[in-house]
Design a protein around this motif. Structure first.
Motif, PDB file in Angstrom:
ATOM      1  N   GLU A  77     -23.453 -20.200  -3.045  1.00  0.00           N
ATOM      2  CA  GLU A  77     -23.989 -19.111  -2.231  1.00  0.00           C
ATOM      3  C   GLU A  77     -23.620 -17.794  -2.898  1.00  0.00           C
ATOM      4  OE1 GLU A  77     -23.892 -17.535   2.421  1.00  0.00           O
ATOM      5  OE2 GLU A  77     -22.836 -19.365   1.845  1.00  0.00           O
ATOM      6  N   ALA A  78     -24.553 -16.850  -2.884  1.00  0.00           N
ATOM      7  CA  ALA A  78     -24.254 -15.529  -3.433  1.00  0.00           C
ATOM      8  C   ALA A  78     -23.108 -14.901  -2.665  1.00  0.00           C
ATOM      9  CB  ALA A  78     -25.498 -14.648  -3.347  1.00  0.00           C
ATOM     10  N   ASP A  79     -22.234 -14.232  -3.392  1.00  0.00           N
ATOM     11  CA  ASP A  79     -21.035 -13.657  -2.768  1.00  0.00           C
ATOM     12  C   ASP A  79     -20.797 -12.276  -3.354  1.00  0.00           C
ATOM     13  OD1 ASP A  79     -18.671 -13.132  -1.519  1.00  0.00           O
ATOM     14  OD2 ASP A  79     -17.520 -14.738  -2.473  1.00  0.00           O
ATOM     15  N   ASP A  80     -21.014 -11.256  -2.537  1.00  0.00           N
ATOM     16  CA  ASP A  80     -20.784  -9.889  -2.995  1.00  0.00           C
ATOM     17  C   ASP A  80     -19.494  -9.302  -2.444  1.00  0.00           C
ATOM     18  OD1 ASP A  80     -21.464  -9.628  -0.371  1.00  0.00           O
ATOM     19  OD2 ASP A  80     -23.113  -8.199  -0.676  1.00  0.00           O
ATOM     20  N   THR A  81     -18.599 -10.182  -1.919  1.00  0.00           N
ATOM     21  CA  THR A  81     -17.331  -9.705  -1.392  1.00  0.00           C
ATOM     22  C   THR A  81     -16.306  -9.570  -2.511  1.00  0.00           C
ATOM     23  OG1 THR A  81     -16.427 -11.908  -0.934  1.00  0.00           O
ATOM     24  CG2 THR A  81     -17.815 -10.890   0.767  1.00  0.00           C
ATOM     25  N   ALA A  82     -15.214  -8.883  -2.203  1.00  0.00           N
ATOM     26  CA  ALA A  82     -14.110  -8.719  -3.155  1.00  0.00           C
ATOM     27  C   ALA A  82     -12.847  -8.444  -2.362  1.00  0.00           C
ATOM     28  CB  ALA A  82     -14.402  -7.563  -4.114  1.00  0.00           C
ATOM     29  N   VAL A  83     -11.716  -8.622  -3.025  1.00  0.00           N
ATOM     30  CA  VAL A  83     -10.422  -8.255  -2.437  1.00  0.00           C
ATOM     31  C   VAL A  83      -9.899  -7.074  -3.242  1.00  0.00           C
ATOM     32  CG1 VAL A  83      -8.109  -9.018  -1.825  1.00  0.00           C
ATOM     33  CG2 VAL A  83     -10.010 -10.645  -1.761  1.00  0.00           C
ATOM     34  N   PRO A  84      -9.995  -5.859  -2.697  1.00  0.00           N
ATOM     35  CA  PRO A  84      -9.560  -4.678  -3.459  1.00  0.00           C
ATOM     36  C   PRO A  84      -8.075  -4.725  -3.774  1.00  0.00           C
ATOM     37  CG  PRO A  84     -10.826  -4.054  -1.504  1.00  0.00           C
ATOM     38  CD  PRO A  84     -10.507  -5.506  -1.373  1.00  0.00           C
ATOM     39  N   SER A  85      -7.697  -4.075  -4.846  1.00  0.00           N
ATOM     40  CA  SER A  85      -6.279  -4.031  -5.219  1.00  0.00           C
ATOM     41  C   SER A  85      -5.477  -3.183  -4.233  1.00  0.00           C
ATOM     42  CB  SER A  85      -6.118  -3.482  -6.633  1.00  0.00           C
ATOM     43  OG  SER A  85      -6.648  -2.168  -6.711  1.00  0.00           O
ATOM     44  N   ARG A  86      -6.153  -2.305  -3.521  1.00  0.00           N
ATOM     45  CA  ARG A  86      -5.494  -1.524  -2.472  1.00  0.00           C
ATOM     46  C   ARG A  86      -6.288  -1.693  -1.188  1.00  0.00           C
ATOM     47  NH1 ARG A  86      -1.534   2.155  -2.449  1.00  0.00           N
ATOM     48  NH2 ARG A  86      -1.387   3.616  -0.713  1.00  0.00           N
ATOM     49  N   LEU A  87      -5.600  -2.074  -0.126  1.00  0.00           N
ATOM     50  CA  LEU A  87      -6.260  -2.367   1.140  1.00  0.00           C
ATOM     51  C   LEU A  87      -6.127  -1.249   2.160  1.00  0.00           C
ATOM     52  CD1 LEU A  87      -4.941  -6.026   1.465  1.00  0.00           C
ATOM     53  CD2 LEU A  87      -7.314  -5.388   0.985  1.00  0.00           C
ATOM     54  N   SER A  88      -4.957  -0.634   2.228  1.00  0.00           N
ATOM     55  CA  SER A  88      -4.706   0.316   3.300  1.00  0.00           C
ATOM     56  C   SER A  88      -3.538   1.218   2.931  1.00  0.00           C
ATOM     57  CB  SER A  88      -4.370  -0.439   4.596  1.00  0.00           C
ATOM     58  OG  SER A  88      -4.113   0.442   5.667  1.00  0.00           O
ATOM     59  N   GLN A  89      -3.445   2.313   3.625  1.00  0.00           N
ATOM     60  CA  GLN A  89      -2.269   3.174   3.542  1.00  0.00           C
ATOM     61  C   GLN A  89      -1.345   2.801   4.694  1.00  0.00           C
ATOM     62  OE1 GLN A  89      -1.704   5.670   1.173  1.00  0.00           O
ATOM     63  NE2 GLN A  89       0.343   5.889   2.030  1.00  0.00           N
ATOM     64  N   VAL A  90      -0.218   2.211   4.383  1.00  0.00           N
ATOM     65  CA  VAL A  90       0.720   1.769   5.410  1.00  0.00           C
ATOM     66  C   VAL A  90       1.935   2.688   5.399  1.00  0.00           C
ATOM     67  CG1 VAL A  90       2.138  -0.132   6.270  1.00  0.00           C
ATOM     68  CG2 VAL A  90      -0.071  -0.609   5.184  1.00  0.00           C
ATOM     69  N   GLU A  91       2.163   3.337   6.508  1.00  0.00           N
ATOM     70  CA  GLU A  91       3.316   4.231   6.610  1.00  0.00           C
ATOM     71  C   GLU A  91       4.610   3.428   6.545  1.00  0.00           C
ATOM     72  OE1 GLU A  91       5.401   7.254   9.873  1.00  0.00           O
ATOM     73  OE2 GLU A  91       3.586   6.127  10.381  1.00  0.00           O
ATOM     74  N   ARG A  92       5.550   3.903   5.757  1.00  0.00           N
ATOM     75  CA  ARG A  92       6.858   3.279   5.697  1.00  0.00           C
ATOM     76  C   ARG A  92       7.818   3.996   6.630  1.00  0.00           C
ATOM     77  NH1 ARG A  92       4.727   2.182   0.701  1.00  0.00           N
ATOM     78  NH2 ARG A  92       5.484   0.304  -0.376  1.00  0.00           N
ATOM     79  N   LEU A  93       8.434   3.244   7.517  1.00  0.00           N
ATOM     80  CA  LEU A  93       9.453   3.841   8.375  1.00  0.00           C
ATOM     81  C   LEU A  93      10.704   4.114   7.547  1.00  0.00           C
ATOM     82  CD1 LEU A  93       9.178   1.759  11.679  1.00  0.00           C
ATOM     83  CD2 LEU A  93       8.172   3.987  11.145  1.00  0.00           C
ATOM     84  N   ASP A  94      11.286   5.265   7.742  1.00  0.00           N
ATOM     85  CA  ASP A  94      12.488   5.661   7.007  1.00  0.00           C
ATOM     86  C   ASP A  94      13.715   5.324   7.846  1.00  0.00           C
ATOM     87  OD1 ASP A  94      14.496   6.795   5.563  1.00  0.00           O
ATOM     88  OD2 ASP A  94      13.720   8.857   5.628  1.00  0.00           O
ATOM     89  N   PRO A  95      14.503   4.319   7.442  1.00  0.00           N
ATOM     90  CA  PRO A  95      15.682   3.956   8.235  1.00  0.00           C
ATOM     91  C   PRO A  95      16.657   5.114   8.405  1.00  0.00           C
ATOM     92  CG  PRO A  95      15.225   2.286   6.571  1.00  0.00           C
ATOM     93  CD  PRO A  95      14.341   3.454   6.263  1.00  0.00           C
ATOM     94  N   ALA A  96      16.664   6.044   7.457  1.00  0.00           N
ATOM     95  CA  ALA A  96      17.602   7.168   7.555  1.00  0.00           C
ATOM     96  C   ALA A  96      17.289   8.069   8.737  1.00  0.00           C
ATOM     97  CB  ALA A  96      17.570   7.970   6.253  1.00  0.00           C
ATOM     98  N   ARG A  97      16.071   7.995   9.262  1.00  0.00           N
ATOM     99  CA  ARG A  97      15.701   8.825  10.411  1.00  0.00           C
ATOM    100  C   ARG A  97      16.126   8.207  11.734  1.00  0.00           C
ATOM    101  NH1 ARG A  97      11.971  12.796   9.153  1.00  0.00           N
ATOM    102  NH2 ARG A  97      11.266  12.850  11.319  1.00  0.00           N
ATOM    103  N   ALA A  98      16.599   6.974  11.691  1.00  0.00           N
ATOM    104  CA  ALA A  98      17.031   6.314  12.920  1.00  0.00           C
ATOM    105  C   ALA A  98      18.369   6.879  13.377  1.00  0.00           C
ATOM    106  CB  ALA A  98      17.152   4.809  12.697  1.00  0.00           C
TER     107      ALA A  98
END
Length: 538
Positions: free
Chosen positions: A395-416
């Motif tokens: 079956e034709a497949d025009d999908t892909a898995v990009p090398s970057r999916l999303s911008q995920v915020e990192r929680l900073d433990p030092a702010r706790a």
């Protein structure tokens, strides 16, 4: 809030001697499984064998779960009816199994939602017992979160709760009908909904009260990921069956009305010997040589899965690497709280109860005629396999898995500014052996933490036995396991899987809403036997 014609005083009276059904989670518990000192004597989950002959694996097509259609929409909101009913369903071929189902189905119909678009779900309870629905993974106001004492009583007939020495004066008890309101102010993710009635979550989910809620957003829609019929939810659960097809469960009260808990031998958790996917035993899905996205949910009460692909040729021989074309591994793209930053190629995926993983499988790696078993290397015998894929064509497949999916915020433990310690352990609960947090059984009136709205805290979670730990409302990031930096890429989670005698440090941000919420072990037998506590966002 109470239903029309039912005052709070009447609700209290209905629940037995003026006491609301809001006891400690094992008030009245008489036969939980036993264990003595920590940690070596804690009981493991135990297999409950079926009396019915086990069905032949891969003989049933994978069911596609129905999508729930809104009854109306307006500019901001989609409105749904999702009644709770007793029904029958053919799960074991040739047998009829009584279930409790959302809309009379197991699994319940999938709710398709958009980030930031409000949904309202109206539920009528036509079951013989109370119910509480929790949107697992939802950032939900406390009135609609499914707190375990916020009961929806049956629409017909009286109901007397089990006796209690404690009450929950904050519980919101209504009869017949309740509206749950979900703002869905959160990123795209695979959520699920299930019953969360205090003391009886295990038997209620076992009987069928679970379903998907898939939240989508513009960021995810812009990615070239598989969609439509190649975006497939997989609800995995294990069950045991009587000879006539009835579900077996070792409840102390077979009607799950009065006495909570399970037979002593099953206090560590109940395992079934039939693995179901979307309500079918060891099903098969025909696939083309193209990419598919699978939204995998462990909806079992206590069973862990470690999922791995096991490909075989048309004649059943194991395929070697020289016979595969392309990458044969699973690529994880998301977890409980949505997309990862980057795809994560893996040879296996571990999921404890309540956890989800969004994965891509590229079947172009396999020749036509090949079969690929989704194996469970954590299981023995029949539980060692989950389902099978059969590669049937091009079956034709025009999908892909990009090398970057999303911008995920990192929680900073030092702010706790606050660090809290919670021990999940077995011990005495009201004169019997059960499961506790920091040495205490669940008490709806006790607040075990009061984080401030918007604050980030560090929580240290320590176990005796294996416990998958779930927080309502608050998503978190795992910082370390036993002092070692977490293996997972930065990801938002709502459930963390801990093995025996482990400690996790998680960074938790308490955004969204003020109010009372629960956190607990998602081994449902542990939860029902008091391994739950409260936090109140202030």
């Amino acid at each position: 809030m109470t239903a029309p014609g039912l005052s709070r005083r009447q609700a209290l009276r209905l629940l037995g001697g003026g006491a609301l059904a809001a006891a400690s989670a094992t008030a009245g518990l008489t036969a939980a499984a036993g264990c003595a000192a920590l940690p070596t004597n804690t009981p493991d989950p135990r297999l409950l064998p079926s009396d019915a002959p086990l069905p032949r694996p891969f003989a049933t097509p994978l069911p596609r779960v129905a999508t729930l259609e809104p009854v109306r929409t307006d500019a901001t909101t989609d409105y749904y009816d999702l009644p709770l009913r007793v029904a029958e369903q053919e799960i074991i071929p040739g047998l009829r199994t009584p279930i409790w189902g959302y809309a009379g189905q197991f699994p319940g119909p999938t709710i398709e939602a958009r980030s930031g678009r409000r949904i309202v779900v109206r539920q009528r309870n036509d079951l013989p017992v109370p119910a509480v629905t929790h949107l697992h993974g939802g950032r939900t106001p406390p009135a609609s979160d499914g707190y375990p004492t916020d009961l929806l009583l049956p629409a017909r007939g009286g109901f007397a709760s089990h006796a209690s020495h404690m009450t929950d004066e904050r519980a919101d008890v209504v009869r017949g009908v309740r509206r749950y309101e979900y703002p869905l102010d959160q990123r795209a993710a695979t959520l699920w909904y299930h019953d969360h009635r205090m003391d009886f979550t295990g038997p209620a989910v076992w009987r069928g009260l679970a379903g998907f809620c898939v939240v989508r957003d513009d960021e995810e829609d812009a990615l070239p990921l598989p969609r439509g019929d190649k975006d497939v939810p997989l609800l995995i659960s294990d069950r045991s069956f009587a000879e006539d097809g009835t579900l077996l469960y070792p409840a102390l009260d077979a009607e799950v009305r009065e006495q909570p808990g399970v037979m002593k031998a099953y206090g560590g958790g109940v395992l079934g010997d039939v693995v179901l996917v979307n309500g079918a035993p060891w099903p098969e899905l025909e696939v083309s040589r193209s990419r598919y996205r699978f939204r995998v949910l462990n909806a079992s009460n206590a069973r862990r899965y470690v999922l791995r692909l096991a490909p075989r040729s048309r004649d059943g021989a194991e395929l070697g690497s020289d016979e595969l074309r392309g990458e044969a591994r699973i690529v994880q793209i998301g977890t409980d709280g949505g997309l990862l930053e980057r795809p994560w190629p893996r040879t296996e995926i571990a999921l404890a109860s309540g956890e989800r993983a969004d994965v891509i499988i590229d079947f172009s790696a396999y020749p036509i005629g090949a079969t690929v078993v989704l194996a469970n290397v954590a299981g023995d015998g029949p539980a060692g396999q989950v389902m099978r894929f059969r590669v049937t064509g091009e079956e034709a497949d025009d999908t892909a898995v990009p090398s970057r999916l999303s911008q995920v915020e990192r929680l900073d433990p030092a702010r706790a500014r606050v660090t809290r310690d919670f021990r999940f352990e077995s011990g005495e609960v009201h004169g019997h052996t059960g499961w506790r947090i920091n040495g205490k059984p669940f008490d709806p009136a006790r607040m075990d933490a009061r984080p401030r709205l918007g604050a980030t805290e560090i929580w240290r979670l320590t176990t005796d036995a294996a416990h998958p730990i779930h927080l309502h409302l608050a998503h978190f990031q795992v910082l370390s396991i036993d002092g070692e930096r977490a293996e997972d890429p930065v990801a938002w989670k709502d459930t963390v899987d801990l093995g025996a005698v482990q400690t996790a440090e998680i960074a938790v941000r308490f955004g969204g809403y003020r109010g009372r919420y629960a956190f607990h072990c998602h081994n449902l037998e542990h939860e029902d036997m008091a391994m739950m506590a409260n936090f109140e966002v202030i």
